[in-house]
Design an enzyme around this catalytic site. Structure first.
Site, PDB file in Angstrom:
ATOM      1  N   SER A 128       0.856  -1.119  -0.045  1.00  0.00           N
ATOM      2  CA  SER A 128       0.097   0.061   0.049  1.00  0.00           C
ATOM      3  C   SER A 128       0.898   1.121  -0.038  1.00  0.00           C
ATOM      4  O   SER A 128       1.985   1.321   0.530  1.00  0.00           O
ATOM      5  CB  SER A 128      -0.776   0.038   1.140  1.00  0.00           C
ATOM      6  OG  SER A 128      -1.590   1.445   1.209  1.00  0.00           O
ATOM      7  N   LYS A 182      -4.675  -6.657   3.496  1.00  0.00           N
ATOM      8  CA  LYS A 182      -4.497  -5.650   2.398  1.00  0.00           C
ATOM      9  C   LYS A 182      -5.734  -5.381   1.950  1.00  0.00           C
ATOM     10  O   LYS A 182      -6.303  -4.015   1.868  1.00  0.00           O
ATOM     11  CB  LYS A 182      -3.720  -5.810   1.242  1.00  0.00           C
ATOM     12  CG  LYS A 182      -3.717  -4.956  -0.111  1.00  0.00           C
ATOM     13  CD  LYS A 182      -3.130  -3.521   0.488  1.00  0.00           C
ATOM     14  CE  LYS A 182      -3.037  -2.487  -0.397  1.00  0.00           C
ATOM     15  NZ  LYS A 182      -3.606  -2.337  -1.696  1.00  0.00           N
ATOM     16  N   HIS A 185      -7.517  -3.525   4.745  1.00  0.00           N
ATOM     17  CA  HIS A 185      -6.965  -2.069   4.590  1.00  0.00           C
ATOM     18  C   HIS A 185      -7.457  -1.029   3.968  1.00  0.00           C
ATOM     19  O   HIS A 185      -7.895   0.115   4.231  1.00  0.00           O
ATOM     20  CB  HIS A 185      -5.256  -2.108   4.473  1.00  0.00           C
ATOM     21  CG  HIS A 185      -4.902  -0.992   3.952  1.00  0.00           C
ATOM     22  ND1 HIS A 185      -5.014  -0.202   2.883  1.00  0.00           N
ATOM     23  CD2 HIS A 185      -4.143   0.236   4.674  1.00  0.00           C
ATOM     24  CE1 HIS A 185      -4.463   0.821   2.601  1.00  0.00           C
ATOM     25  NE2 HIS A 185      -3.529   1.102   3.860  1.00  0.00           N
ATOM     26  N   ASN A 186      -7.824  -1.586   2.416  1.00  0.00           N
ATOM     27  CA  ASN A 186      -8.625  -0.829   1.589  1.00  0.00           C
ATOM     28  C   ASN A 186      -9.982  -0.465   2.049  1.00  0.00           C
ATOM     29  O   ASN A 186     -10.539   0.587   1.667  1.00  0.00           O
ATOM     30  CB  ASN A 186      -8.548  -1.614   0.258  1.00  0.00           C
ATOM     31  CG  ASN A 186      -7.082  -1.289  -0.475  1.00  0.00           C
ATOM     32  OD1 ASN A 186      -6.164  -1.190   0.339  1.00  0.00           O
ATOM     33  ND2 ASN A 186      -7.026  -1.437  -1.812  1.00  0.00           N
ATOM     34  N   GLU A 189      -9.861   1.995   4.552  1.00  0.00           N
ATOM     35  CA  GLU A 189      -9.499   3.436   3.746  1.00  0.00           C
ATOM     36  C   GLU A 189     -10.951   4.199   3.140  1.00  0.00           C
ATOM     37  O   GLU A 189     -10.982   5.355   3.208  1.00  0.00           O
ATOM     38  CB  GLU A 189      -8.529   3.005   2.739  1.00  0.00           C
ATOM     39  CG  GLU A 189      -8.207   4.212   1.648  1.00  0.00           C
ATOM     40  CD  GLU A 189      -7.387   3.592   0.584  1.00  0.00           C
ATOM     41  OE1 GLU A 189      -6.312   2.939   0.972  1.00  0.00           O
ATOM     42  OE2 GLU A 189      -7.491   3.786  -0.731  1.00  0.00           O
TER      43      GLU A 189
HETATM   44  P1  NDP Z   1      -1.401  -1.865 -14.170  1.00  0.00           P
HETATM   45  O1  NDP Z   1      -2.394  -2.522 -12.957  1.00  0.00           O
HETATM   46  O2  NDP Z   1      -1.863  -0.998 -14.712  1.00  0.00           O
HETATM   47  O3  NDP Z   1      -0.880  -3.129 -14.710  1.00  0.00           O
HETATM   48  C1  NDP Z   1       0.105  -2.990 -15.881  1.00  0.00           C
HETATM   49  C2  NDP Z   1       1.064  -3.808 -15.838  1.00  0.00           C
HETATM   50  O4  NDP Z   1       0.638  -5.086 -15.828  1.00  0.00           O
HETATM   51  C3  NDP Z   1       2.147  -3.580 -17.136  1.00  0.00           C
HETATM   52  O5  NDP Z   1       3.311  -3.569 -16.660  1.00  0.00           O
HETATM   53  C4  NDP Z   1       1.498  -4.575 -18.132  1.00  0.00           C
HETATM   54  O6  NDP Z   1       2.445  -5.124 -19.083  1.00  0.00           O
HETATM   55  C5  NDP Z   1       1.310  -5.770 -17.121  1.00  0.00           C
HETATM   56  N1  NDP Z   1       0.624  -6.843 -17.642  1.00  0.00           N
HETATM   57  C6  NDP Z   1      -0.729  -7.041 -17.714  1.00  0.00           C
HETATM   58  N2  NDP Z   1      -1.029  -7.901 -18.191  1.00  0.00           N
HETATM   59  C7  NDP Z   1      -0.065  -8.785 -18.460  1.00  0.00           C
HETATM   60  C8  NDP Z   1       0.196  -9.984 -18.971  1.00  0.00           C
HETATM   61  N3  NDP Z   1      -0.661 -10.984 -19.434  1.00  0.00           N
HETATM   62  N4  NDP Z   1       1.386 -10.474 -18.855  1.00  0.00           N
HETATM   63  C9  NDP Z   1       2.418  -9.734 -18.594  1.00  0.00           C
HETATM   64  N5  NDP Z   1       2.468  -8.415 -18.277  1.00  0.00           N
HETATM   65  C10 NDP Z   1       0.987  -8.024 -18.221  1.00  0.00           C
HETATM   66  O7  NDP Z   1       0.136  -1.469 -13.044  1.00  0.00           O
HETATM   67  P2  NDP Z   1       0.262  -0.464 -11.854  1.00  0.00           P
HETATM   68  O8  NDP Z   1       1.537  -0.352 -11.781  1.00  0.00           O
HETATM   69  O9  NDP Z   1      -0.795   0.325 -11.587  1.00  0.00           O
HETATM   70  O10 NDP Z   1      -0.248  -1.773 -10.545  1.00  0.00           O
HETATM   71  C11 NDP Z   1       0.505  -3.061 -10.507  1.00  0.00           C
HETATM   72  C12 NDP Z   1      -0.303  -3.901  -9.512  1.00  0.00           C
HETATM   73  O11 NDP Z   1      -0.254  -3.186  -8.319  1.00  0.00           O
HETATM   74  C13 NDP Z   1      -1.690  -4.369  -9.767  1.00  0.00           C
HETATM   75  O12 NDP Z   1      -2.142  -5.438  -9.303  1.00  0.00           O
HETATM   76  C14 NDP Z   1      -2.345  -3.248  -8.807  1.00  0.00           C
HETATM   77  O13 NDP Z   1      -3.556  -3.344  -8.603  1.00  0.00           O
HETATM   78  C15 NDP Z   1      -1.511  -3.040  -7.479  1.00  0.00           C
HETATM   79  N6  NDP Z   1      -1.399  -1.918  -7.093  1.00  0.00           N
HETATM   80  C16 NDP Z   1      -1.409  -0.764  -7.410  1.00  0.00           C
HETATM   81  C17 NDP Z   1      -1.500   0.510  -6.606  1.00  0.00           C
HETATM   82  C18 NDP Z   1      -1.572   1.811  -7.218  1.00  0.00           C
HETATM   83  O14 NDP Z   1      -1.455   2.871  -6.794  1.00  0.00           O
HETATM   84  N7  NDP Z   1      -1.505   1.933  -8.641  1.00  0.00           N
HETATM   85  C19 NDP Z   1      -1.288   0.504  -5.251  1.00  0.00           C
HETATM   86  C20 NDP Z   1      -1.107  -0.645  -4.812  1.00  0.00           C
HETATM   87  C21 NDP Z   1      -1.055  -1.838  -5.621  1.00  0.00           C
HETATM   88  P3  NDP Z   1       2.677  -4.289 -20.577  1.00  0.00           P
HETATM   89  O15 NDP Z   1       3.438  -3.037 -20.144  1.00  0.00           O
HETATM   90  O16 NDP Z   1       3.186  -5.457 -21.530  1.00  0.00           O
HETATM   91  O17 NDP Z   1       1.414  -3.919 -20.777  1.00  0.00           O
END
Ligand code: NDP
Length: 479
Positions: A128, A182, A185-186, A189
């Site tokens: 988080s 987690k 937590h959300n 939130e």
């Molecule tokens: P996203 O959730 O937007 O996911 C995008 C990423 O996932 C890219 O690197 C993409 O690769 C990859 N991806 C998607 N599908 C596949 C696949 N089939 N095979 C390989 N790679 C894949 O990214 P975030 O950085 O926002 O979040 C990452 C994780 O962290 C998520 O689970 C999210 O819920 C969690 N999270 C996010 C927070 C936030 O504030 N954003 C906070 C806490 C947790 P490509 O570039 O090739 O498309």
């Protein structure tokens, strides 16, 4: 391989987490992303951090030293499964796969089970703090086995936020425990944000406070026992002026709250476990109501048809503050109840005080308040409810009259305060010596012969309700 840790998925969270890892002494970080352009971007902007970048998954796996440890930061759900499959094909016994995404804990339990059968360690980890936290220190909630924690613990400790000198990470429990916590937590939130929003709304629409005055109020509140990240950013949001119109930005933002679904998960699981997380539920529902513009327009009343705004006491802002604090205690009490129920259902050994500790830094709900929760569970790990901890019991009792005034004023003025009022109803329910549940049991027995228990005798009873045969019979205990 030369990297002691790897990150897969270099979108916002993954790239920041990789940079955080690389900035710590002793780490060499392997990085990989499905679309190579993202990896190139990271290397161009921050390549001097010393990443080992790979264009394909084989290269990534080869760049890791054994036991291999890789943190997955990709889209939760199918994306995560796809990446896990790729790693599982290549990893060997003893290697560790960490999922740092926002996985559903049920998925985490399944994945941990499947990978354990292959001799792999799988650690579902809640992270988080958003982008900023990932880079500078998030709150980290790892599940998985104790053995995996031995290896992973020191690395996670090195990148976690620090609160009161302690890293905001602890081994929560086995398999899905980290993602469950987690999730809660959300949920908390959501509740916290809703309560702050209700406070803002009442102060503004009932109390007549201007946005500038509200900035002051939240500033003031942030110096007392409400001191928290969410109160702080509320002041910041209110301070923001819209460049186009010169109005406060909050007045030009559409009043339809979005969500990504973890609040819904919290409520769904709580309902399944029979835990009344009404504060979180009201927050989820309030967002849902806000996002029904057509329905809202259809029901909206003209100004002259609305209830008059109630008279407010001089103590109004203090009263709102007290109502907020008391409702917040309820929301946290309910959230911790859910953790207790989850631990029981899924056989996790969760240290509640340790959970409160790691939420003190890095994450969205970080707050002074959490220190009180740490103390409460320190004193009594088997606390029946946070509401009975002497500190919180006193705090709620002190604010009780104000809390009631505020709910009354909100109701009379036609201003929705579902968080405040349902928290109060929950408190009053627990505090009642007798509830109308007795009548409900009677109704249930009437139409469905569901039986009831008596206050004065052991056993299970059913009444023959028909007019000519009204009497009570004792039922055989059913199994
Ligand atoms: P996203 O959730 O937007 O996911 C995008 C990423 O996932 C890219 O690197 C993409 O690769 C990859 N991806 C998607 N599908 C596949 C696949 N089939 N095979 C390989 N790679 C894949 O990214 P975030 O950085 O926002 O979040 C990452 C994780 O962290 C998520 O689970 C999210 O819920 C969690 N999270 C996010 C927070 C936030 O504030 N954003 C906070 C806490 C947790 P490509 O570039 O090739 O498309």
């Amino acid at each position: 391989g030369q990297a002691n840790i790897g990150v897969i998925g270099l979108a916002v969270m993954g790239s920041n987490l990789a940079r955080n890892l690389a900035s710590r002494e002793g780490n060499t970080v392997a990085v990989y992303n499905r679309t190579y352009a993202r990896t190139e971007e990271l290397m161009q902007e921050h390549g001097d951090a010393g990443f080992i970048a790979s264009e394909d998954i084989d290269g990534f796996v080869a760049s890791l030293s054994k036991p291999r440890t890789a943190i997955i930061m990709v889209q939760a759900g199918k994306g995560t499964d796809a990446v896990i499959d790729q790693l599982a094909e290549r990893f060997e016994e003893g290697d560790i796969i960490v999922d740092g995404g926002n996985a559903n804990f049920h998925d985490t339990i399944r994945r941990e089970h499947d990978l354990r059968e292959k001799g792999l360690n799988f650690v579902g980890t809640g992270i988080s703090g958003g982008e900023e936290g990932a880079l500078n220190g998030p709150s980290i909630m790892p599940g998985g086995s104790k053995e995996a924690w031995e290896t992973l613990g020191p690395i996670l400790k090195s990148i976690a936020a620090v609160a009161e000198g302690e890293p905001c990470v602890t081994h929560i429990g086995s398999d899905g425990a980290g993602h469950f916590v987690k999730m809660v937590h959300n949920g908390i939130e959501y509740a916290d944000m809703q309560l702050i929003a209700e406070s803002y709304d009442l102060l503004r629409r009932v109390g007549g406070y201007s946005v500038e005055q509200l900035v002051q109020v939240f500033d003031e509140w942030n110096k007392g026992d409400l001191e928290s990240y969410l109160i702080e950013i509320t002041g910041e949001v209110l301070k923001q002026q819209d460049a186009d119109t010169g109005k406060p930005l909050v007045d030009v933002i559409r009043d339809e709250a979005g969500s990504k679904g973890t609040g819904v998960w919290t409520v769904q699981n709580a309902v399944g476990l029979g835990i009344p997380v009404s504060g979180i539920g009201e927050a989820v529902f309030a967002r849902a109501v806000s996002s029904k513009p057509t329905q809202r327009a259809a029901v909206q009343r003209s100004v002259e048809n609305r209830p008059d705004i109630a008279e407010v006491p001089d103590s109004f802002a203090d009263d709102v503050r007290a109502a907020l604090y008391a409702s917040k205690v309820v929301a946290y009490a309910q959230g911790f109840d859910l953790i207790i129920a989850g631990a029981e259902e899924y056989d996790w050994d969760i240290d509640l005080g340790a959970v409160a500790k790691i939420w003190r830094g890095g994450c969205i709900i970080r707050a002074q308040f959490l220190n009180r929760i740490v103390e409460a569970y320190d004193k009594n790990p088997a606390l029946e409810s946070l509401l009975v901890d002497p500190y919180f019991a006193d705090a709620v009792a002190e604010g009780e009259a104000a809390w009631r005034r505020i709910v009354g004023i909100a109701v009379a003025s036609g201003i929705p305060a579902p968080g405040f009022s349902s928290a109060l109803a929950y408190y009053d329910s627990l505090a009642s010596d007798r509830l109308p549940a007795a009548l409900i049991q009677g109704q249930r027995d009437f139409f469905g012969a569901h039986t009831y228990q008596r206050i004065d005798k052991d056993g299970t009873f059913h009444t023959l309700w028909s007019d000519d045969d009204r009497r009570e019979v004792e039922q055989e205990p059913s199994t």
